[in-house]
Design a protein around this motif. Structure first.
Motif, PDB file in Angstrom:
ATOM      1  N   GLU A  53      -5.492  -7.902   3.573  1.00  0.00           N
ATOM      2  CA  GLU A  53      -5.054  -9.256   3.904  1.00  0.00           C
ATOM      3  C   GLU A  53      -3.630  -9.248   4.453  1.00  0.00           C
ATOM      4  N   GLU A  54      -3.402 -10.134   5.377  1.00  0.00           N
ATOM      5  CA  GLU A  54      -2.085 -10.235   5.977  1.00  0.00           C
ATOM      6  C   GLU A  54      -1.045 -10.595   4.928  1.00  0.00           C
ATOM      7  N   ALA A  55       0.079  -9.927   5.003  1.00  0.00           N
ATOM      8  CA  ALA A  55       1.185 -10.286   4.127  1.00  0.00           C
ATOM      9  C   ALA A  55       1.729 -11.637   4.549  1.00  0.00           C
ATOM     10  N   PRO A  56       2.347 -12.379   3.625  1.00  0.00           N
ATOM     11  CA  PRO A  56       2.982 -13.638   4.037  1.00  0.00           C
ATOM     12  C   PRO A  56       3.951 -13.383   5.187  1.00  0.00           C
ATOM     13  N   GLU A  57       4.036 -14.333   6.087  1.00  0.00           N
ATOM     14  CA  GLU A  57       4.876 -14.162   7.276  1.00  0.00           C
ATOM     15  C   GLU A  57       6.312 -13.821   6.898  1.00  0.00           C
ATOM     16  N   THR A 203      -1.277  -1.862   5.323  1.00  0.00           N
ATOM     17  CA  THR A 203      -1.571  -0.963   4.218  1.00  0.00           C
ATOM     18  C   THR A 203      -1.862  -1.791   2.971  1.00  0.00           C
ATOM     19  N   ALA A 204      -2.239  -1.082   1.900  1.00  0.00           N
ATOM     20  CA  ALA A 204      -2.517  -1.778   0.642  1.00  0.00           C
ATOM     21  C   ALA A 204      -1.274  -2.456   0.098  1.00  0.00           C
ATOM     22  N   GLN A 205      -0.110  -1.936   0.457  1.00  0.00           N
ATOM     23  CA  GLN A 205       1.149  -2.497  -0.050  1.00  0.00           C
ATOM     24  C   GLN A 205       2.160  -2.595   1.089  1.00  0.00           C
ATOM     25  N   PRO A 206       2.021  -3.631   1.930  1.00  0.00           N
ATOM     26  CA  PRO A 206       2.926  -3.754   3.087  1.00  0.00           C
ATOM     27  C   PRO A 206       4.317  -4.258   2.725  1.00  0.00           C
ATOM     28  N   TYR A 207       4.531  -4.620   1.485  1.00  0.00           N
ATOM     29  CA  TYR A 207       5.866  -5.030   1.040  1.00  0.00           C
ATOM     30  C   TYR A 207       6.028  -4.671  -0.438  1.00  0.00           C
ATOM     31  N   VAL A 208       7.243  -4.348  -0.815  1.00  0.00           N
ATOM     32  CA  VAL A 208       7.508  -3.972  -2.206  1.00  0.00           C
ATOM     33  C   VAL A 208       8.845  -4.566  -2.628  1.00  0.00           C
TER      34      VAL A 208
END
Length: 226
Positions: A53-57, A203-208
């Motif tokens: 799913e797309e990460a929040p903008e 990816t599964a984790q586009p932000y951390v």
């Protein structure tokens, strides 16, 4: 014929009643299993789509950048002031954008007005606006509601910028600050600074979230490799 009777149908097919009955008795269970498999497959697809799913903008880098550091900050927050130089240095060292969002906390008595002033300097250039933010962080302990205006005037004079008596006559700049605050609230932010390293990769984790700033460089390196 062991009880299996022969029947000739119109199209020449042979029917074996006992076997037919057995198949008919098994078929509902077979259909049930097929349904269960179909449901499981749908759940797997839903999970995969959630992962992709797309990460929040707000948690995506600016267009043209693969990585970025995103921070929601309060200009009166002491910890924000402490980490600001680290974030700026990481941005320069890795040549990635530092995206700053306003998140003024209600217990701070001049942070909202400072954010509005920073937005005013943004109208001259984003670089000037960010320099004002850095200067505020450096002088946090000296600033109070009474001298904030004078502090901004001094900054404006040093950078040869006029500072009008009313910097936000139509409330647009305050609206931008509130919009950032609402954005942070939608991301469930409850403290400042809230820092993320974000990627444009699916990816599964586009932000951390960076919960320990001592790990900032490690997290950036990890995101670069993914």
């Amino acid at each position: 014929m062991c009880g299996i009777r022969y029947h000739k149908k119109r199209m020449g097919f042979i029917r074996f009643p006992n076997i037919t009955m057995k198949i008919q008795s098994i078929l509902p269970r077979f259909r049930s299993r097929l349904s269960a498999i179909a449901v499981f497959a749908c759940l797997v697809l839903l999970c995969l789509s959630a992962v992709a799913e797309e990460a929040p903008e707000a948690l995506r880098p600016p267009k043209g950048s693969q990585l970025a550091i995103v921070v929601f900050e309060d200009l009166q927050c002491p910890q924000c002031g402490r980490v600001a130089p680290l974030l700026a240095m990481a941005s320069r060292n890795y040549k990635i954008p530092l995206v700053q969002h306003d998140f003024p906390l209600p217990m701070h008595n001049w942070s909202f007005e400072a954010a509005v002033l920073a937005r005013y300097f943004d109208t001259h250039s984003k670089e000037i606006g960010n320099t004002f933010r850095e200067t505020v962080f450096e002088h946090q302990l000296e600033i109070n509601p009474q001298n904030l205006r004078g502090f901004a005037e001094k900054f404006a004079n040093e950078h040869k910028i006029g500072l009008p008596f009313v910097v936000d006559p139509d409330g647009k700049l305050a609206g931008l600050v509130r919009a950032d605050k609402d954005l942070g609230t939608s991301l469930h932010i409850d403290h400042t600074p809230t820092i993320w390293v974000v990627s444009n990769k699916h990816t599964a984790q586009p932000y951390v979230e960076v919960k320990d700033t001592a790990q900032l460089y490690v997290l950036i390196d990890t995101m670069k490799k993914e």
